[in-house]
Design an enzyme around this catalytic site. Structure first.
Site, PDB file in Angstrom:
ATOM      1  N   HIS A 132      -5.186  -3.538  -2.206  1.00 46.95           N
ATOM      2  CA  HIS A 132      -4.967  -2.577  -3.297  1.00 46.95           C
ATOM      3  C   HIS A 132      -5.018  -3.212  -4.679  1.00 46.95           C
ATOM      4  O   HIS A 132      -5.290  -2.533  -5.664  1.00 46.95           O
ATOM      5  CB  HIS A 132      -3.641  -1.839  -3.104  1.00 46.95           C
ATOM      6  CG  HIS A 132      -3.717  -0.797  -2.046  1.00 46.95           C
ATOM      7  ND1 HIS A 132      -4.218   0.457  -2.271  1.00 46.95           N
ATOM      8  CD2 HIS A 132      -3.410  -0.844  -0.730  1.00 46.95           C
ATOM      9  CE1 HIS A 132      -4.203   1.148  -1.149  1.00 46.95           C
ATOM     10  NE2 HIS A 132      -3.716   0.380  -0.197  1.00 46.95           N
ATOM     11  N   LYS A 175     -11.520   0.164  -1.689  1.00 49.69           N
ATOM     12  CA  LYS A 175     -10.573   0.837  -2.576  1.00 49.69           C
ATOM     13  C   LYS A 175     -11.139   0.827  -3.998  1.00 49.69           C
ATOM     14  O   LYS A 175     -12.078   1.558  -4.256  1.00 49.69           O
ATOM     15  CB  LYS A 175      -9.209   0.196  -2.411  1.00 49.69           C
ATOM     16  CG  LYS A 175      -8.657   0.664  -1.063  1.00 49.69           C
ATOM     17  CD  LYS A 175      -7.540  -0.080  -0.469  1.00 49.69           C
ATOM     18  CE  LYS A 175      -7.148   0.605   0.830  1.00 49.69           C
ATOM     19  NZ  LYS A 175      -6.595  -0.279   1.828  1.00 49.69           N
ATOM     20  N   SER A 190       0.801  -1.224   0.000  1.00 47.98           N
ATOM     21  CA  SER A 190       0.000   0.000   0.000  1.00 47.98           C
ATOM     22  C   SER A 190       0.832   1.272   0.000  1.00 47.98           C
ATOM     23  O   SER A 190       0.380   2.293  -0.499  1.00 47.98           O
ATOM     24  CB  SER A 190      -0.938  -0.004   1.205  1.00 47.98           C
ATOM     25  OG  SER A 190      -0.210  -0.157   2.408  1.00 47.98           O
TER      26      SER A 190
HETATM   27  C1  LIG Z   1      -6.489  -0.282   3.261  1.00 45.54           C
HETATM   28  C2  LIG Z   1      -5.878  -1.554   3.671  1.00 45.54           C
HETATM   29  C3  LIG Z   1      -6.459  -2.342   4.673  1.00 45.54           C
HETATM   30  C4  LIG Z   1      -7.618  -1.867   5.482  1.00 45.54           C
HETATM   31  O1  LIG Z   1      -8.789  -2.022   4.796  1.00 45.54           O
HETATM   32  P1  LIG Z   1     -10.080  -1.193   5.266  1.00 45.54           P
HETATM   33  O2  LIG Z   1     -11.202  -1.875   4.600  1.00 45.54           O
HETATM   34  O3  LIG Z   1      -9.857   0.203   4.812  1.00 45.54           O
HETATM   35  O4  LIG Z   1     -10.132  -1.310   6.760  1.00 45.54           O
HETATM   36  C5  LIG Z   1      -5.910  -3.580   4.929  1.00 45.54           C
HETATM   37  N1  LIG Z   1      -4.814  -4.006   4.269  1.00 45.54           N
HETATM   38  C6  LIG Z   1      -4.220  -3.262   3.325  1.00 45.54           C
HETATM   39  C7  LIG Z   1      -3.020  -3.787   2.629  1.00 45.54           C
HETATM   40  C8  LIG Z   1      -4.725  -2.003   3.004  1.00 45.54           C
HETATM   41  O5  LIG Z   1      -4.129  -1.247   2.085  1.00 45.54           O
END
Ligand SMILES: *Cc1c(COP(=O)(O)O)cnc(C)c1O
Length: 391
Positions: free
Chosen positions: A208, A239, A180
């Site tokens: 992602h 995302k 990320s």
């Molecule tokens: C954004 C993210 C999360 C968290 O996900 P949410 O649904 O926003 O809580 C978990 N793991 C990774 C790698 C992320 O980029």
């Protein structure tokens, strides 16, 4: 020390180190140009990579689900909170990913916090990539297992740790699919083969990659051709899918096990019907409108080369996440403020989100940016970068 003194000392420390955080209200949603304090700024930090959060069919699905089922699910999934939008989304996810089953969670953070301790406990060993997402690290810690990290994407280091462990110790390898904060990919082929060779399980978080990586958007596993090698994995809906929530896809056995054991699944209210229905609609669009991914990658190339040409130092990214490495937290913060003054919203990412002295501006492009947006943004990067002598 009173609580008040403690809070004041902490806040002063954050301010002194350039680590203060504050909330910024964007007065319009996650479009490529948003309104900030009444003026338009080009948004270069959203994870809504395909613009689906504002897609008319996604919005319609959320509205219809709310009208039909109400604004809240009313209870946890296991009590009476499972509604058609949840089960329909789970079926759609499983069929999209080509797995037997899928299980929905309230968020990616909750999924990682709960699934990892369900997979391994006190007597186990976890080996995780050093740059894993914070939610993975927290899940690893909560499990009570012996928790070690291997150098970022370094399969030799991982193998040396696997060789040194006590034989027969249950082991879980943990990694992001697409990282990320660096935009690079985990070496999933090698990780899957090490897992097989050393009898370890592999847990991949493809938050992602979901929706954007691979020829059909199934994610990093598709991009690297390892879907058959990795029997289950996790991803999120907040995302590229433009909604909120997370999932684990895999066998019927593992999802049945998880719904019996994952505490942040059992003891939390089911996601609102609207978010499940929105994610389902987004999943359909991802399959029907591949041109969104085409535009995303065109924009990725344009921005990547534009930033490189200006002389910025980027990570080894292969994705729409284009981090500009700055180092010092205060400089990164000043750079982001200057960018904002030039009409570009791209906040600084600082510790503890990234390791010490690797503060950066994490630029992301989406399919919705036009070439003009990106060229205009590149001019802002040039002016702000020159002013701060970063280029
Ligand atoms: C954004 C993210 C999360 C968290 O996900 P949410 O649904 O926003 O809580 C978990 N793991 C990774 C790698 C992320 O980029």
């Amino acid at each position: 020390m009173t609580l008040q003194n403690f809070l004041q000392a902490k806040l002063k420390h954050f301010a002194d180190e350039g680590l203060s955080r504050r909330l910024t209200v964007l007065e319009s949603g996650t479009k490529p140009v948003v309104s900030y304090k009444g003026r338009p700024v080009i948004l270069l930090s959203s994870n809504d990579y395909l613009g689906l959060a504002s897609h008319p069919s996604v919005i319609r699905a959320a509205v219809q689900a709310t009208e039909q089922y109400g604004s809240g699910a009313g209870a946890s999934r296991l009590i009476c909170g499972t509604l058609p939008p949840h089960s329909e989304l789970e079926s759609a996810l499983a069929s999209f990913k080509g797995t037997e089953a899928a299980l929905l969670f309230g968020s990616g953070y909750l999924a990682n916090l709960g699934v990892i301790p369900a997979l391994i406990g006190r007597n186990g060993l976890i080996l995780a990539d050093r740059l894993c997402h914070a939610s993975l690290i927290d899940g690893c810690r909560l499990s009570g297992a012996d928790f070690r990290v291997f150098r970022h994407r370094d399969v030799d280091h991982l193998e040396s740790l696997l060789k040194r462990r006590q034989s027969n110790r249950r082991t879980l390898i943990v990694t992001d699919g697409l990282f990320s904060m660096d935009g690079d990919l985990a070496p999933l082929t090698e990780l899957a083969s090490l897992a097989r060779r050393y009898d370890a399980a592999l847990y991949v978080d493809d938050a992602h990659g979901t929706g954007i990586m691979g020829a059909t958007g199934r994610g990093t596993l598709e991009a690297l051709g390892v879907e058959d090698e990795i029997p289950f994995h996790m991803g999120t809906l907040g995302k590229a899918l433009g909604s909120s929530g997370a999932y684990v896809v895999g066998s019927e056995e593992i999802t049945r096990y998880l719904l019996n054991t994952v505490r942040p699944f059992m003891f939390t209210t089911a996601p609102p019907p609207a978010t499940a229905a929105a994610a389902h609609a987004a999943l359909t669009i991802i399959q029907q409108e591949p041109e969104r991914r085409t535009r995303l990658w065109e924009n990725q190339v344009r921005m990547f080369h534009g930033l490189r040409r200006l002389g910025f130092r980027l990570t080894e990214t292969v994705s729409p996440i284009l981090p500009i490495l700055i180092g010092d937290a205060t400089t990164a913060f000043t750079f982001s403020e200057q960018l904002l003054a030039h009409g570009v919203y791209a906040p600084a990412v600082r510790p503890p989100t990234v390791p010490h002295d690797t503060s950066r501006i994490r630029v992301t492009v989406t399919s919705q940016h036009t070439a003009d947006h990106l060229d205009e943004a590149l001019q802002a990067f040039e002016s702000a970068g020159r002013a701060l002598r970063l280029i």
